[in-house]
Design a protein around this motif. Structure first.
Motif, mmCIF file in Angstrom:
data_model
loop_
_atom_site.group_PDB
_atom_site.id
_atom_site.type_symbol
_atom_site.label_atom_id
_atom_site.label_comp_id
_atom_site.label_asym_id
_atom_site.label_seq_id
_atom_site.Cartn_x
_atom_site.Cartn_y
_atom_site.Cartn_z
ATOM 1 N N GLU A 19 -3.047 32.092 -6.931
ATOM 2 C CA GLU A 19 -3.405 30.787 -6.387
ATOM 3 C C GLU A 19 -4.048 29.955 -7.481
ATOM 4 O OE1 GLU A 19 -7.849 31.758 -4.622
ATOM 5 O OE2 GLU A 19 -6.222 31.393 -3.212
ATOM 6 N N GLN A 20 -4.005 28.653 -7.269
ATOM 7 C CA GLN A 20 -4.635 27.719 -8.192
ATOM 8 C C GLN A 20 -5.079 26.524 -7.352
ATOM 9 O OE1 GLN A 20 -1.931 26.461 -11.257
ATOM 10 N NE2 GLN A 20 -3.577 26.185 -12.718
ATOM 11 N N TYR A 21 -6.256 25.994 -7.639
ATOM 12 C CA TYR A 21 -6.742 24.860 -6.869
ATOM 13 C C TYR A 21 -7.578 23.952 -7.744
ATOM 14 C CZ TYR A 21 -10.767 27.961 -6.564
ATOM 15 O OH TYR A 21 -11.804 28.812 -6.866
ATOM 16 N N GLU A 22 -7.680 22.714 -7.271
ATOM 17 C CA GLU A 22 -8.424 21.698 -7.997
ATOM 18 C C GLU A 22 -9.008 20.732 -6.974
ATOM 19 O OE1 GLU A 22 -7.376 18.376 -11.417
ATOM 20 O OE2 GLU A 22 -6.099 20.133 -11.179
ATOM 21 N N THR A 23 -10.276 20.372 -7.136
ATOM 22 C CA THR A 23 -10.917 19.411 -6.257
ATOM 23 C C THR A 23 -10.806 18.026 -6.869
ATOM 24 O OG1 THR A 23 -12.488 21.097 -5.516
ATOM 25 C CG2 THR A 23 -13.083 18.804 -5.100
ATOM 26 N N PHE A 24 -10.473 17.054 -6.039
ATOM 27 C CA PHE A 24 -10.433 15.679 -6.514
ATOM 28 C C PHE A 24 -11.202 14.796 -5.541
ATOM 29 C CE2 PHE A 24 -6.655 16.283 -3.959
ATOM 30 C CZ PHE A 24 -6.536 15.120 -3.216
ATOM 31 N N TYR A 25 -11.606 13.645 -6.012
ATOM 32 C CA TYR A 25 -12.445 12.727 -5.246
ATOM 33 C C TYR A 25 -11.807 11.351 -5.227
ATOM 34 C CZ TYR A 25 -15.799 16.425 -6.134
ATOM 35 O OH TYR A 25 -16.417 17.640 -6.213
ATOM 36 N N PHE A 26 -12.017 10.641 -4.101
ATOM 37 C CA PHE A 26 -11.573 9.264 -4.007
ATOM 38 C C PHE A 26 -12.522 8.517 -3.081
ATOM 39 C CE2 PHE A 26 -9.404 11.636 -0.734
ATOM 40 C CZ PHE A 26 -9.419 10.808 0.367
ATOM 41 N N ALA A 27 -12.506 7.218 -3.189
ATOM 42 C CA ALA A 27 -13.386 6.386 -2.365
ATOM 43 C C ALA A 27 -12.590 5.825 -1.189
ATOM 44 C CB ALA A 27 -13.967 5.258 -3.188
ATOM 45 N N HIS A 28 -13.226 5.834 -0.026
ATOM 46 C CA HIS A 28 -12.615 5.260 1.167
ATOM 47 C C HIS A 28 -13.711 4.587 1.982
ATOM 48 C CE1 HIS A 28 -9.886 4.701 4.481
ATOM 49 N NE2 HIS A 28 -10.742 5.306 5.294
ATOM 50 N N ARG A 29 -13.595 3.282 2.144
ATOM 51 C CA ARG A 29 -14.577 2.490 2.908
ATOM 52 C C ARG A 29 -16.001 2.737 2.435
ATOM 53 N NH1 ARG A 29 -12.203 2.547 9.062
ATOM 54 N NH2 ARG A 29 -10.182 1.705 8.478
ATOM 55 N N GLY A 30 -16.174 2.792 1.138
ATOM 56 C CA GLY A 30 -17.495 2.944 0.556
ATOM 57 C C GLY A 30 -18.036 4.358 0.506
ATOM 58 N N LYS A 31 -17.259 5.326 0.973
ATOM 59 C CA LYS A 31 -17.692 6.719 0.938
ATOM 60 C C LYS A 31 -16.847 7.482 -0.069
ATOM 61 C CE LYS A 31 -19.006 7.022 5.780
ATOM 62 N NZ LYS A 31 -18.756 7.724 7.050
#
Length: 72
Positions: A19-31
């Protein structure tokens, strides 16, 4: 993880049973929202990929996929 999840949009998970995984982040409605991109290559060399809020949820989806494959 030592490498990126994808190279030119193609999964880099090559060894069966890994398995391989990666966390990513994005903004939605200020959160700020986090998601986990997850790849698993089964022993038949078939690739399972998903995106979910947590790694545990990704693994749960993988386990459901594996159960469906074994019952088919």
């Amino acid at each position: 993880m030592a490498t990126k999840m994808t190279a030119n949009g193609v999964s880099t998970t090559t060894a069966p049973g890994t398995e391989q995984y990666e966390t990513f982040y994005f903004a939605h409605r200020g959160k700020q929202i986090s998601r986990v991109m997850y790849d698993y290559r089964d022993t038949d060399n078939e690739l399972f990929s998903c995106v979910a809020p947590t790694l545990a949820e990704c693994r749960h989806k993988r386990d459901e996929w594996l159960a469906k494959k074994s019952n088919a």
